[in-house]
Motif scaffolding. Structure first.
Motif: not given
Length: 644
Positions: A216-220, A249-254, A351-352
């Motif tokens: 959670s710290n890394e994500l924050r 990767l495709r989804q994140f970039a788009e 994803i997260e």
């Protein structure tokens, strides 16, 4: 306790047969087979065990120890670490040959199990044939040379040591963050020595490739950094492929309108034609990727080691407020460039992060910069495809004294083909799902820039070690991993002459590979490097010795590579024109045996530059003004580069 009396070698074979791997709920056998070249140090030990009962392991006959280990590395790489080959050789020159392959696997973080024979643990016959003696340490053998290039190294001096050695070997081979070459040395007398092994040593073991979640710290911390930035750029490395995070990767970039560039290992995770894919980055990158990198205020590295070619020796990123965020399974690699670290699986992390950034309504500040950069590069790419030596306005892509000598090369090689035009023609002609394999020379740079990948996992480049000789051996390993796809080895004449032994193994195994051999009669890549830094052409062209000056400045040495390969049973073609190339590529598809297309190309017709710099050691003092100027340029570029 139930026991089984077996030799050390027999126990090892039985153990390997019981290793499985599970990824996302799918279980497969970890080891498909074992490459062998038998000598006195392993034939009556491991060789006897394999002959008597190999289990499900297929035994493959290598031709060169380095070559077969490269094939095993490529097999694991193309399989995304999910199935492996082991390799065994005798001690001495046989095992020493595999040291280069071990370094190649370790540099690329590819799992490779090496089982070299070793000298007698008893030392009774010392010095045994091919043994190196060191007066200061009787325990040293050739196999100690594997220590600095292995992620795990062991020597089994007693049969019972095999158990802990192999459990540790599996620990490293199945750890995506710490994997590489694993060397377990087997003294030849110990291989044949019997021991009462506990039966539980041979129980089925399923090794899970776990997907580590970000904390959670890394994500924050990552989200806070991204939200501050308007022009992030993603660098997609090999870890994207190994994690099978291509769609994420495709989804994140788009989702957030973030352009992404590719390392050599990361290329073909997503098709080159994707609107946000700006191509290769760094020293061998496109103008699109490198220009966006200079303006980016955040670099997001996913599964990349940030090598000097990727970062242009840490000089590429010029925005005054540029920051770095890394997603990597390895904490060591994640910590490079003082980055904000997410030490976790690429797929799960994307994803997260996607979910959290969507909740924050994040969107980058790009307007038409990505589209403009891609359009400019595509125009340049079309120009490169159409370069013609016969046109009145032709200029070599790379300048140098060879410009005036091109007519000499045209005559000696009987060609007017340019390297960039040949690559463009190959890219158009082969199937979209065909896999290309490369490693060294000028081809990796041209391919990272110019190759248009249409299908995932069809670009297989070994550039962590850029090992000459990997190309053909690696193509065999790739074909064994992907038997239903055409495989093309993209290799220069220098690398071909260094190692092409496993071309014969491809014939033996009925594993068709296609060798596309670019012959420019020299080590063209290094010739460019030396001349680009003020030197003359010294020792890098393939020329005879001049009887007057005693220098290697005589006539060009023509080589008929097609004729040599034909002796192996390979279907061969000699190419001196685009028409001949088109015909050869078409006919090669129809063949059932391995093919070799001997393509004669002019030097200095590969790609160059595109807003990048590479830090190469240059003499601080020289009698040549051109070298002094190159040293001055290096000092100026270092002022723009990060120090660590």
């Amino acid at each position: 306790m139930n026991i089984m009396k077996l030799t050390t070698a027999q126990a090892l074979v039985k153990f390997l047969n019981q290793q499985y791997i599970e990824v996302d709920g799918k279980e497969t056998k970890l080891f498909k087979g074992i490459f062998t070249i038998f000598g006195h140090g392993n034939v009556m030990g491991l060789g006897q065990a394999l002959e008597e009962d190999a289990g499900d392991l297929e035994v493959y006959q290598g031709r060169n120890e380095q070559g077969m280990a490269h094939a095993a590395t490529a097999f694991a790489k193309q399989n995304k670490h999910k199935q492996l080959m082991a390799c065994t050789s005798s001690v001495g020159p046989g095992s020493a040959n595999m040291v280069t392959a071990a370094a190649t696997a370790t540099a690329n973080n590819i799992p490779l199990l090496l089982l070299p024979g070793d000298t007698f643990a008893s030392r009774q016959p010392d010095p045994v044939l091919q043994q190196i003696e060191q007066p200061y340490d009787a325990s040293l053998t050739t196999n100690d040379a594997f220590r600095p290039v292995s992620k795990y190294w062991d020597r089994v001096n007693r049969p019972e040591q095999l158990m802990s050695a192999m459990l540790n070997a599996m620990r490293v081979l199945t750890n995506s963050a710490e994997t590489g070459a694993v060397t377990v040395s087997l003294p030849q007398d110990v291989q044949g020595e019997a021991y009462e092994f506990p039966e539980y040593f041979f129980q089925k073991r399923t090794h899970c490739l776990e997907r580590r979640s970000p904390t959670s710290n890394e994500l924050r911390t990552a989200i806070e950094l991204i939200q501050q930035k308007k022009k992030p750029l993603i660098i997609s490395g090999g870890g994207v492929k190994y994690s099978e995070a291509e769609n994420e990767l495709r989804q994140f970039a788009e989702q957030f309108n973030i352009p992404f560039a590719e390392t050599q290992a990361g290329k073909s995770a997503v098709e080159s034609t994707h609107p946000l894919n700006v191509g290769g980055i760094g020293v061998t990158g496109t103008s699109a990727a490198n220009r966006l990198a200079k303006e980016a205020d955040l670099i997001i590295g996913i599964g990349t080691r940030f090598t000097d070619f990727t970062t242009a020796s840490k000089q590429l990123f010029q925005h005054e407020d540029v920051s770095f965020l890394t997603i990597n399974a390895s904490e060591y690699h994640a910590g490079k460039l003082d980055a904000v670290k997410v030490v976790a699986d690429a797929k799960r992390s994307l994803i997260e992060l996607d979910q959290l950034l969507t909740d924050q309504n994040y969107l980058t500040g790009y307007k038409n910069e990505i589209e403009t950069a891609k359009k400019e590069w595509n125009n340049e790419l079309n120009r490169l495809y159409q370069t013609d030596y016969r046109s009145p306005d032709f200029q070599p892509e790379i300048s140098g004294h060879l410009d005036e000598k091109l007519p000499e090369y045209e005559k000696a090689l009987n060609t007017c083909l340019t390297q960039t035009a040949v690559i463009g023609e190959i890219n158009k002609a082969i199937d979209e799902d065909a896999i290309i394999v490369g490693a060294s020379g000028s081809l990796p740079g041209d391919l990272q820039r110019m190759w248009v990948s249409h299908k995932p996992n069809t670009y297989h480049m070994e550039y962590g070690y850029s090992c000459m000789g990997y190309e053909i051996s690696g193509s065999l390993g790739v074909k064994m991993a992907a038997p239903n796809q055409e495989v093309y080895s993209m290799v220069g004449d220098g690398s071909y002459m260094m190692l092409h032994s496993e071309l014969v193994t491809s014939i033996q195994e009925g594993q068709k590979i296609n060798v596309l051999l670019f012959d420019n009669s020299g080590f063209g890549c290094i010739n460019n490097l030396q001349m680009g830094n003020g030197m003359g052409s010294f020792g890098t062209e393939f020329r005879k010795r001049d009887n007057g000056t005693r220098q290697l400045t005589g006539d060009i040495i023509p080589v008929n590579f097609a004729q040599g390969a034909a002796a192996y049973g390979v279907k061969t073609y000699s190419v001196h024109s685009i028409d001949q190339l088109q015909e050869a590529l078409k006919d090669a598809k129809e063949q059932s045996v391995s093919t070799l297309i001997d393509i004669k190309v002019l030097p200095k017709t590969m790609t160059d530059g595109y807003d990048s710099w590479w830090n190469v050691g240059v003499a601080e003092v020289s009698q040549k003004e051109s070298v002094n100027n190159a040293y001055g340029d290096r000092k100026e570029n270092l002022k723009l580069a990060r120090q660590y």
